[in-house]
Design an enzyme around this catalytic site. Sequence first.
Site, mmCIF file in Angstrom:
data_model
loop_
_atom_site.group_PDB
_atom_site.id
_atom_site.type_symbol
_atom_site.label_atom_id
_atom_site.label_comp_id
_atom_site.label_asym_id
_atom_site.label_seq_id
_atom_site.Cartn_x
_atom_site.Cartn_y
_atom_site.Cartn_z
ATOM 1 N N GLU A 31 0.816 -1.211 0.000
ATOM 2 C CA GLU A 31 0.000 0.000 0.000
ATOM 3 C C GLU A 31 0.850 1.261 0.000
ATOM 4 O O GLU A 31 0.440 2.291 -0.513
ATOM 5 C CB GLU A 31 -0.930 0.013 1.208
ATOM 6 C CG GLU A 31 -1.978 -1.077 1.189
ATOM 7 C CD GLU A 31 -2.789 -1.119 2.474
ATOM 8 O OE1 GLU A 31 -2.778 -0.152 3.243
ATOM 9 O OE2 GLU A 31 -3.438 -2.153 2.705
ATOM 10 N N ASP A 32 2.038 1.190 0.596
ATOM 11 C CA ASP A 32 2.902 2.365 0.724
ATOM 12 C C ASP A 32 3.817 2.570 -0.481
ATOM 13 O O ASP A 32 4.035 3.694 -0.909
ATOM 14 C CB ASP A 32 3.801 2.239 1.965
ATOM 15 C CG ASP A 32 3.044 2.334 3.268
ATOM 16 O OD1 ASP A 32 1.837 2.611 3.256
ATOM 17 O OD2 ASP A 32 3.680 2.111 4.319
ATOM 18 N N ARG B 161 4.405 0.022 -3.403
ATOM 19 C CA ARG B 161 4.356 -0.853 -4.588
ATOM 20 C C ARG B 161 4.456 -0.065 -5.893
ATOM 21 O O ARG B 161 5.133 -0.472 -6.816
ATOM 22 C CB ARG B 161 3.077 -1.684 -4.601
ATOM 23 C CG ARG B 161 2.974 -2.599 -5.820
ATOM 24 C CD ARG B 161 1.696 -3.411 -5.857
ATOM 25 N NE ARG B 161 1.475 -4.216 -4.685
ATOM 26 C CZ ARG B 161 2.036 -5.405 -4.442
ATOM 27 N NH1 ARG B 161 2.862 -5.917 -5.307
ATOM 28 N NH2 ARG B 161 1.765 -6.056 -3.327
ATOM 29 N N GLY C 82 -6.888 -11.911 6.531
ATOM 30 C CA GLY C 82 -7.298 -13.248 6.932
ATOM 31 C C GLY C 82 -6.452 -14.353 6.331
ATOM 32 O O GLY C 82 -6.516 -15.481 6.788
ATOM 33 N N GLU D 21 7.573 -11.711 7.264
ATOM 34 C CA GLU D 21 8.625 -11.772 6.231
ATOM 35 C C GLU D 21 9.959 -11.317 6.802
ATOM 36 O O GLU D 21 10.984 -11.964 6.600
ATOM 37 C CB GLU D 21 8.295 -10.839 5.054
ATOM 38 C CG GLU D 21 7.429 -11.393 3.998
ATOM 39 C CD GLU D 21 7.242 -10.403 2.853
ATOM 40 O OE1 GLU D 21 6.271 -10.599 2.120
ATOM 41 O OE2 GLU D 21 8.031 -9.455 2.686
#
Length: 164
Positions: free
Chosen positions: A31-32, A34, A62, A96
Site C-alpha cells: 500500500e505504501d 508498490r 485473513g 517476512e
Amino acid sequence: MAIGEYSDHSTVSVGVSFRLRWDVFLSFRGEDTRNNITKHLYESLEKKGVRTFIDDDGLNRGEEIAPSLLEAIDDSAAAIVILSKRYADSRWCLEELAKICDCPNKLILPVFCEIAPGDVRKQIGPYEKDFKLHEEKRSPELVGRWRKAMDKVGNLSGWVIDNR
C-alpha cells in the site's frame, strides 16, 4: 576429460553447483511503496539482470503468509527491505522480516523510506501504535520475534529516503 566422464580409472569427477533461484527478495508494504520506489527498484534490478522476487499478488486480510513466499526468502541470496511508515502495520511484512532475519548468511539491505532508522530500531514514531496493537492481538513470543527483527534491521547500514 570433461566433468562427469569416466576415465580408465575407477573414480568419477562430478561437478556440483548450487545456485539460488533468486538474487534478491523485495520486502515492502504494498500500500505504501508498490507503485513508486518498489516498482522502480524492481524494474532497475531486472534491467541489470538481477533475478528479483517481488510478490505481485499481495495478501488479503485473513490469509496466512504463503509458503511460496517463505520459500522465496530461503531461495534468495539477499533481501532488500523497504521500510515505510506503515510497514509495521502489516503482520505479513513483520513475518517476512523475521523470516529474512532468521536466514543465516543472508545479505540484508534496508531502505528507510520516510522513516528514521532509530524509529525502526526502537519501534517508536509511526511503529509505536502498530506494535501496541499487535501486542493486544498476538502472543508475546511472536511480537518479541518481530521486535527483534526490527531492531536488527534498524541497526544495519542502509539508505534513507526522506521526501517529507
